[in-house]
Design a protein around this motif. Structure first.
Motif, PDB file in Angstrom:
ATOM      1  N   HIS A  46      10.017   2.780  -0.360  1.00 27.04           N
ATOM      2  CA  HIS A  46      11.121   3.891  -1.035  1.00 27.04           C
ATOM      3  C   HIS A  46      10.967   4.925   0.197  1.00 27.04           C
ATOM      4  O   HIS A  46       9.989   5.361   0.767  1.00 27.04           O
ATOM      5  CB  HIS A  46      10.556   4.441  -2.127  1.00 27.04           C
ATOM      6  N   SER A 102       7.865   5.444   2.059  1.00 32.16           N
ATOM      7  CA  SER A 102       6.890   4.080   2.195  1.00 32.16           C
ATOM      8  C   SER A 102       7.900   3.003   2.703  1.00 32.16           C
ATOM      9  O   SER A 102       8.897   3.085   3.080  1.00 32.16           O
ATOM     10  CB  SER A 102       6.135   3.854   1.111  1.00 32.16           C
ATOM     11  N   HIS A 112       5.278   4.233 -10.613  1.00 29.68           N
ATOM     12  CA  HIS A 112       4.674   4.239  -9.222  1.00 29.68           C
ATOM     13  C   HIS A 112       4.773   5.392  -8.304  1.00 29.68           C
ATOM     14  O   HIS A 112       4.147   5.772  -7.616  1.00 29.68           O
ATOM     15  CB  HIS A 112       5.044   2.916  -8.547  1.00 29.68           C
ATOM     16  N   ASP A 141      -0.531   2.874  -1.010  1.00 31.38           N
ATOM     17  CA  ASP A 141      -0.681   2.187  -2.427  1.00 31.38           C
ATOM     18  C   ASP A 141      -2.207   2.338  -2.650  1.00 31.38           C
ATOM     19  O   ASP A 141      -2.813   1.395  -2.056  1.00 31.38           O
ATOM     20  CB  ASP A 141       0.015   1.125  -2.845  1.00 31.38           C
ATOM     21  N   HIS A 166       2.525   8.494  -6.800  1.00 32.42           N
ATOM     22  CA  HIS A 166       2.428   8.855  -5.291  1.00 32.42           C
ATOM     23  C   HIS A 166       2.158  10.369  -5.297  1.00 32.42           C
ATOM     24  O   HIS A 166       1.440  10.832  -4.512  1.00 32.42           O
ATOM     25  CB  HIS A 166       3.468   8.325  -4.524  1.00 32.42           C
TER      26      HIS A 166
END
Ligand code: KG4
Ligand code: ZN
Length: 348
Positions: free
Chosen positions: A142, A139, A114, A311, A118
């Motif tokens: 994270h 985010s 993931h 996302d 990004h």
């Protein structure tokens, strides 16, 4: 005319069901269904609610992406899917859908990271990534500072948050200020009318000793607590809380530390390009401060448009297309969901 592999990407690591279709480096479709409204009353994402919402949204979102792109499933070259990190139950829904498509269509499957996605998404907006690129990912889940020599198989972690993620701090502070969930956009908006120098909130892990031990790490938990204490003291004294000023002062503290360490990392690692991604990259002050500091340091800054920072499935498709184009091996159909997939594992 686009060229390169035609890849469908599925993202379900948190509360967005994303399905994107990318042709080489060209974005053809970016369909997203979000369950964020269903979590609002809980003040945070409820994993089981997110998983069920993914299940309902999956097929309609795939259909919508194909329709927008004018692509039939059988035309695809590969299926890419987030295999981690994220919420296990949520990841499982995306993985099951991707495996079913790969098996039924007889196409290769690529389980991807993931966080790497990004970074990769900016390729469809601003073209090929310089090698190396430094990436700041911020985010709700994270906060990572990465060195990316090769997006398809070489990512190193320079630092990460040791407690709350940056977006999590925005969401928690918003709650203290009586703003809705998710709080980031509301703080951003409120801060525009506020004085960023009104309160000098702490800059986590920036003291001399911390800069030795946690040079590129972040910490936002102390800042969050400092804001809560400040607001409580005001309320105890029976005084009104200046929401705009507190929002602006908090936002200034977060963006100051994020950009200071990111620019320092670029300088110390001899990197001329910085990319910022993740939901918090939509923050107007972060974008402006990062631009100022990068200009002053001679660093080129790339930030995907806000819709590609949060996302989505396009980011997974973008990384999948890079993996196919570089001839990286496909994944086994038995790959598991890995809620804590390490950031340096680009594909599984
Ligand atoms: O990337 P994302 O959609 O999902 C996660 O992987 O977490 O990021 C969501 C986070 C939330 O914490 C939200 O408050 C934050 O991004 N966010 C913002 C802004 N827009 C979204 N934070 C600060 N300023 C914004 N404009
Ligand atoms: Zn994310």
């Amino acid at each position: 005319m686009s060229s390169g592999p035609l890849v469908l990407g599925i993202e379900t690591s948190c509360d967005e069901t994303g399905v994107g279709i990318v042709h080489g480096q060209t974005l053809l479709a970016d369909a997203v269904a979000s369950s964020v409204d269903e979590h609002a009353r809980f003040g945070g994402v409820v994993p089981e609610v997110a998983s069920r919402a993914h299940l309902e949204a999956m097929v309609p979102t795939i259909d919508r992406a194909c329709e927008t792109a004018g692509v039939r499933l059988r035309d695809l070259d590969a299926i890419a899917v987030t295999s981690g990190p994220g919420l296990s139950g949520a990841l499982l829904v995306g993985l099951a859908a991707a495996k079913a498509l790969a098996l039924a269509l007889d196409k290769p499957l690529y389980g991807v990271n993931h966080l790497a996605s990004h970074v990769a998404v900016d390729i469809v907006e601003h073209g090929p990534l310089p090698e190396p690129t430094a990436a700041l990912l911020v985010s709700g889940g994270h906060s990572n500072l990465l060195l990316v020599p090769d997006i398809t198989d070489d990512i190193t972690s320079l630092g990460a948050t040791i407690d709350d993620a940056a977006g999590e701090a925005f969401d928690k502070v918003a709650r203290v200020l009586g703003l809705p969930f998710p709080g980031g956009p509301y703080i951003d908006k409120a801060a525009r009318a506020g004085d960023a120098a009104y309160v000098s909130f702490p800059r986590g892990l920036t003291s001399g000793r911390d800069m030795e031990r946690h040079r590129f790490d972040y910490s936002f938990s102390g800042l969050k607590t400092a804001v809560a204490r400040w607001v409580e003291a005001r309320e105890r004294d029976g005084q009104p809380v200046p929401v705009a000023d507190v929002a602006a002062s908090f936002q200034e503290a977060v963006t100051d530390v994020l950009t200071r360490k990111a620019v320092l990392a670029c300088r110390e690692h001899g990197v001329d390009d910085l990319l910022i991604g993740g939901g918090v990259a939509a923050n107007s002050r972060l974008r402006a401060m990062a631009q100022e500091r990068c200009d002053a340091a001679g660093i080129r800054l790339r930030v995907p448009r806000p819709g590609l920072c949060t996302d989505n499935g396009a980011m997974v498709a973008a990384l999948g297309a890079q993996l196919v184009a570089r001839g990286r091996p496909a994944s086994d159909l038995g790959i598991p969901a890995d809620s804590s997939l390490p950031v340096d594992v680009v594909s599984v």
